[in-house]
Design a protein around this motif. Structure first.
Motif, PDB file in Angstrom:
ATOM      1  N   TYR A  13       0.705  -1.237   0.082  1.00  0.00           N
ATOM      2  CA  TYR A  13      -0.183   0.053   0.098  1.00  0.00           C
ATOM      3  C   TYR A  13       0.746   1.165   0.091  1.00  0.00           C
ATOM      4  CZ  TYR A  13      -3.458   3.461   1.243  1.00  0.00           C
ATOM      5  OH  TYR A  13      -4.471   4.757   1.571  1.00  0.00           O
ATOM      6  N   VAL A  14       1.856   1.387   0.717  1.00  0.00           N
ATOM      7  CA  VAL A  14       2.748   2.437   0.853  1.00  0.00           C
ATOM      8  C   VAL A  14       3.556   2.807  -0.517  1.00  0.00           C
ATOM      9  CG1 VAL A  14       5.076   3.378   1.859  1.00  0.00           C
ATOM     10  CG2 VAL A  14       2.965   2.214   3.457  1.00  0.00           C
ATOM     11  N   LEU A  39       1.108   4.355  -2.775  1.00  0.00           N
ATOM     12  CA  LEU A  39       0.888   5.692  -2.690  1.00  0.00           C
ATOM     13  C   LEU A  39       2.173   6.436  -3.071  1.00  0.00           C
ATOM     14  CD1 LEU A  39      -0.689   5.784   0.929  1.00  0.00           C
ATOM     15  CD2 LEU A  39      -1.614   6.251  -0.946  1.00  0.00           C
ATOM     16  N   PRO A  62       1.873   7.698  -7.817  1.00  0.00           N
ATOM     17  CA  PRO A  62       0.551   8.451  -7.956  1.00  0.00           C
ATOM     18  C   PRO A  62      -0.183   8.152  -9.425  1.00  0.00           C
ATOM     19  CG  PRO A  62       2.142   9.885  -7.938  1.00  0.00           C
ATOM     20  CD  PRO A  62       2.883   8.849  -7.844  1.00  0.00           C
ATOM     21  N   LEU A  87      -1.667   4.375  -8.949  1.00  0.00           N
ATOM     22  CA  LEU A  87      -2.807   4.909  -8.185  1.00  0.00           C
ATOM     23  C   LEU A  87      -4.014   5.530  -8.887  1.00  0.00           C
ATOM     24  CD1 LEU A  87      -4.188   4.515  -5.427  1.00  0.00           C
ATOM     25  CD2 LEU A  87      -3.175   6.895  -5.024  1.00  0.00           C
TER      26      LEU A  87
END
Length: 100
Positions: free
Chosen positions: A32-33, A36, A39, A42
């Motif tokens: 998850y990190v 992030l 971008p 994501l």
């Protein structure tokens, strides 16, 4: 003498830290990190998820509407006095909007 009293406390603390490490691995926090930190990836993933949700809602609403109209037509065939006329009007309006 003081270090002996901290022995069980340190052991409990070590077990708790190991437990937290295992739980963080299960949460996939590192992935998850990493997501992030990128971008564009994501946004791409969120775009695909949004498109999939939109298509799913459209298909689901279409199927649900078709099923409702099917049952409304069946109720009209039962010739119920005031319900039948109301539903017949709804079906007629929908058929005029949809076309032949």
């Amino acid at each position: 003498m003081e270090s002996e009293s901290h022995g069980p406390l340190l052991t409990a603390l070590r077990e708790r830290i190991e437990d937290l490490a295992v739980k963080m691995e299960k949460m996939k926090l590192a992935e998850y990190v990493e997501l992030l930190g990128n971008p564009w990836r994501l946004m791409y993933i969120n775009l695909l998820a949004g498109l999939a949700r939109g298509v799913g809602i459209a298909v689901g609403f279409t199927v649900l509407g078709a099923v409702v109209l099917y049952f409304l037509k069946k109720i009209v065939m039962l010739n119920l006095p005031w319900i039948g006329g109301f539903i017949a009007e709804i079906v007629r309006v929908v058929q005029l909007k949809v076309g032949p």
